[in-house]
Design an enzyme around this catalytic site. Structure first.
Site, mmCIF file in Angstrom:
data_model
loop_
_atom_site.group_PDB
_atom_site.id
_atom_site.type_symbol
_atom_site.label_atom_id
_atom_site.label_comp_id
_atom_site.label_asym_id
_atom_site.label_seq_id
_atom_site.Cartn_x
_atom_site.Cartn_y
_atom_site.Cartn_z
ATOM 1 N N ARG A 78 0.834 -1.203 0.000
ATOM 2 C CA ARG A 78 0.000 0.000 0.000
ATOM 3 C C ARG A 78 0.874 1.259 0.000
ATOM 4 O O ARG A 78 1.951 1.281 0.590
ATOM 5 C CB ARG A 78 -0.911 0.019 1.230
ATOM 6 C CG ARG A 78 -1.897 1.193 1.167
ATOM 7 C CD ARG A 78 -2.753 1.309 2.413
ATOM 8 N NE ARG A 78 -3.506 2.562 2.348
ATOM 9 C CZ ARG A 78 -3.815 3.314 3.395
ATOM 10 N NH1 ARG A 78 -3.455 2.936 4.604
ATOM 11 N NH2 ARG A 78 -4.481 4.429 3.243
ATOM 12 N N HIS A 79 0.376 2.293 -0.651
ATOM 13 C CA HIS A 79 1.117 3.556 -0.755
ATOM 14 C C HIS A 79 1.338 4.205 0.616
ATOM 15 O O HIS A 79 0.661 3.901 1.608
ATOM 16 C CB HIS A 79 0.353 4.535 -1.653
ATOM 17 C CG HIS A 79 -0.988 4.921 -1.109
ATOM 18 N ND1 HIS A 79 -1.152 5.868 -0.112
ATOM 19 C CD2 HIS A 79 -2.236 4.494 -1.413
ATOM 20 C CE1 HIS A 79 -2.430 6.003 0.170
ATOM 21 N NE2 HIS A 79 -3.116 5.172 -0.602
ATOM 22 N N ARG A 98 0.165 8.839 -5.704
ATOM 23 C CA ARG A 98 0.591 8.384 -4.382
ATOM 24 C C ARG A 98 1.154 6.962 -4.427
ATOM 25 O O ARG A 98 2.036 6.624 -3.632
ATOM 26 C CB ARG A 98 -0.548 8.500 -3.365
ATOM 27 C CG ARG A 98 -1.817 7.726 -3.672
ATOM 28 C CD ARG A 98 -2.913 8.142 -2.690
ATOM 29 N NE ARG A 98 -4.170 7.429 -2.820
ATOM 30 C CZ ARG A 98 -5.179 7.797 -3.596
ATOM 31 N NH1 ARG A 98 -5.062 8.878 -4.362
ATOM 32 N NH2 ARG A 98 -6.305 7.109 -3.615
ATOM 33 N N GLU A 100 -7.459 2.815 -6.660
ATOM 34 C CA GLU A 100 -8.376 2.670 -5.543
ATOM 35 C C GLU A 100 -9.814 2.658 -6.056
ATOM 36 O O GLU A 100 -10.080 3.073 -7.192
ATOM 37 C CB GLU A 100 -8.171 3.822 -4.554
ATOM 38 C CG GLU A 100 -9.006 3.751 -3.287
ATOM 39 C CD GLU A 100 -8.781 2.485 -2.479
ATOM 40 O OE1 GLU A 100 -9.214 1.405 -2.951
ATOM 41 O OE2 GLU A 100 -8.207 2.561 -1.380
ATOM 42 N N HIS A 141 -3.563 0.456 -3.337
ATOM 43 C CA HIS A 141 -4.324 1.198 -2.342
ATOM 44 C C HIS A 141 -5.019 0.237 -1.374
ATOM 45 O O HIS A 141 -5.260 -0.922 -1.706
ATOM 46 C CB HIS A 141 -5.345 2.080 -3.044
ATOM 47 C CG HIS A 141 -4.741 2.906 -4.141
ATOM 48 N ND1 HIS A 141 -4.312 4.193 -3.951
ATOM 49 C CD2 HIS A 141 -4.466 2.598 -5.451
ATOM 50 C CE1 HIS A 141 -3.810 4.657 -5.088
ATOM 51 N NE2 HIS A 141 -3.888 3.709 -6.001
#
Length: 205
Positions: free
Chosen positions: A4-5, A54, A78, A146
């Site tokens: 995940r970012h 991101r 996302e 995400h």
């Protein structure tokens, strides 16, 4: 490896980001650098990222350390949050109580649609890793995406029914989960690894 970012200002403010292209903040950039140093030691064969900044910015330090290019894939975005994007959890709960209870934005992307989209991308990437390494099921692909997208995608890959998707808790910023494939089956090897337990700042529940 499903990564995940890092943190954004909207994460810190507990705002639903969805597909709004919010960049990493200073904390998120530092998280990505730290995690990249750990992950580079695993010698990944492929890095694939959501095309939202991101995620791509989170992947960048790992690409620099490994010499790999980052492949951008919009199917790793996302979930689209519709009118929820930019709202805090409190605002969503107040304005959309029924939808908040089921966690489905009224004009956004349904849970099952996200699960189908992301799981298809994960399977496609796993095949690409095998083809790139020429070693069948071995090799390591790093997928940068995400929180909700990854949880729903891996739930679908693991064959979980929708009613138990929530059994997998959300991912912290810049943490990761690991899926393995052996004897024709997917297995969850690690979940939300990389940090000590901390509050989850996410679009996910």
């Amino acid at each position: 490896m499903l990564w995940r970012h890092g943190q954004t200002t909207w994460n810190a403010e507990r705002r639903f980001q969805g597909q709004s292209d919010i960049p990493l903040d200073a904390v998120g950039l530092a998280q990505a650098e730290r995690a990249a140093r750990l992950l580079a030691g695993l010698h990944p064969d492929l890095i694939v990222s959501s095309d939202l900044s991101r995620a791509a910015s989170t992947a960048a330090p790992l690409a620099r350390l490994t010499g790999l290019d980052v492949i951008l894939d919009k199917d790793l975005r996302e979930r689209h949050g519709g009118c929820w994007e930019g709202l805090t959890d409190t605002e969503i709960r107040t304005r959309y109580p029924a939808e908040h209870a089921s966690w489905n934005p009224p004009d956004g992307e349904p849970t099952l649609a996200v699960a189908d989209r992301v799981s298809a991308a994960l399977r496609r990437i796993a095949t690409a890793v095998s083809e790139a390494t020429g070693t069948g099921s071995s090799g390591l692909g790093v997928v940068v995406s995400h929180g909700a997208a990854l949880r729903l995608g891996m739930s679908r890959v693991l064959g979980l029914p929708e009613e138990v998707f929530s059994a997998l808790g959300p991912l912290s910023n810049c943490s990761w989960s690991v899926l393995g494939h052996r004897y024709g089956r997917w297995r969850l090897l690690e979940h939300n690894a990389g940090t000590l337990p901390e509050p989850i700042l996410s679009d996910d529940r």
